[in-house]
Design a protein around this motif. Sequence first.
Motif, PDB file in Angstrom:
ATOM      1  N   VAL A 239     -26.473  26.362  66.271  1.00  0.00           N
ATOM      2  CA  VAL A 239     -26.688  27.784  66.021  1.00  0.00           C
ATOM      3  C   VAL A 239     -25.359  28.442  65.650  1.00  0.00           C
ATOM      4  O   VAL A 239     -24.372  28.318  66.376  1.00  0.00           O
ATOM      5  N   VAL A 240     -25.355  29.134  64.512  1.00  0.00           N
ATOM      6  CA  VAL A 240     -24.163  29.818  64.012  1.00  0.00           C
ATOM      7  C   VAL A 240     -24.547  31.265  63.719  1.00  0.00           C
ATOM      8  O   VAL A 240     -25.621  31.529  63.178  1.00  0.00           O
ATOM      9  N   VAL A 241     -23.684  32.205  64.073  1.00  0.00           N
ATOM     10  CA  VAL A 241     -23.904  33.605  63.716  1.00  0.00           C
ATOM     11  C   VAL A 241     -23.053  33.913  62.490  1.00  0.00           C
ATOM     12  O   VAL A 241     -21.820  33.860  62.538  1.00  0.00           O
ATOM     13  N   ALA A 242     -23.715  34.218  61.365  1.00  0.00           N
ATOM     14  CA  ALA A 242     -23.005  34.530  60.125  1.00  0.00           C
ATOM     15  C   ALA A 242     -22.340  35.901  60.239  1.00  0.00           C
ATOM     16  O   ALA A 242     -22.951  36.865  60.692  1.00  0.00           O
ATOM     17  N   SER A 243     -21.111  35.985  59.787  1.00  0.00           N
ATOM     18  CA  SER A 243     -20.300  37.188  59.959  1.00  0.00           C
ATOM     19  C   SER A 243     -20.503  38.179  58.817  1.00  0.00           C
ATOM     20  O   SER A 243     -20.775  37.802  57.675  1.00  0.00           O
ATOM     21  N   ARG A 244     -20.310  39.459  59.145  1.00  0.00           N
ATOM     22  CA  ARG A 244     -20.336  40.513  58.144  1.00  0.00           C
ATOM     23  C   ARG A 244     -18.936  40.822  57.630  1.00  0.00           C
ATOM     24  O   ARG A 244     -18.753  41.778  56.862  1.00  0.00           O
ATOM     25  N   SER A 245     -17.936  40.039  58.016  1.00  0.00           N
ATOM     26  CA  SER A 245     -16.567  40.347  57.593  1.00  0.00           C
ATOM     27  C   SER A 245     -15.798  39.149  57.037  1.00  0.00           C
ATOM     28  O   SER A 245     -14.837  39.338  56.302  1.00  0.00           O
ATOM     29  N   VAL A 246     -16.213  37.934  57.373  1.00  0.00           N
ATOM     30  CA  VAL A 246     -15.540  36.741  56.857  1.00  0.00           C
ATOM     31  C   VAL A 246     -16.574  35.676  56.518  1.00  0.00           C
ATOM     32  O   VAL A 246     -17.708  35.709  56.997  1.00  0.00           O
TER      33      VAL A 246
END
Length: 276
Positions: A239-246
């Motif tokens: 499980v990975v949380v995709a970033s809104r900044s990188v």
Amino acid sequence: MSVSIASINSGSNGNCYYVGNQEGAVLIDAGISCKEIELRMNRLGLAMKSVKAIFVSHEHSDHIRGIDVLSRKYQIPVYLNQTMIHNGCVCVEKELVEIYEAHVPVTIGDLRITAFPKFHDACDPHSFIIQSENVTIGVLTDIGKACEQVIKYFKLCDAVFLEANYDEEMLQKGSYPYYLKNRIRSDKGHLSNTEALNLFINHKSALLSHLLLSHLSKDNNSPDLVSRLFNVHAQHTKVVVASRSVESEIYQISRSISPLLTEIVVKDKLTQYSLF
């Protein structure tokens, strides 16, 4: 052949997802600037010349902001559906426009991209699966509800970018005006953490190796919260949380089956056989 995937950016400030292999790649949406996409792909060691097409899910600015400049600079074909073309809601040079249709695969090199309709407050929104040999990648964001089409294609995925936009309690108690809260949680809004989790628990493939939780709200969600929520049920899935900044790292997706997954697949088959 493995498939490389990466989130270039994910969130209401811009969305762009990379899916490719040794023969070429596609971008799903390009909602941040051309310069920023170039910078992030360069940091990942991904060559822009490998991108053979951009597929547009819908016309909201956080999905199309960088498309005009990016497509012109690199002469990349942009795939739109007929409604987007008719409405003129995506600015792309005419000679670079290509058409996709729901449920009809488009072949780009040895990638097969299939679009399917979804519920969202846009003119004709679609999500996508991308297939290479026996590997299937899903890009399932900006979804109002997990309808039959979403469930059908989610079940096929070896890896998936899945929207987990908001936590219900955070949205309810937050500062957004009432009409906006209702828009977000409507059937044409976004997928909540709970709705995404139910889809994951009840319909994931036994071979789902990577889940990239995407399009998290800045104000109505928390990366730590959603990561904990899904990891409790992750089992063999990363499980990975995709970033809104990188950008994310690059993940290599293949169909090599571990002993644990082999056991799961066998049990699934035996369960299915026992029903008849």
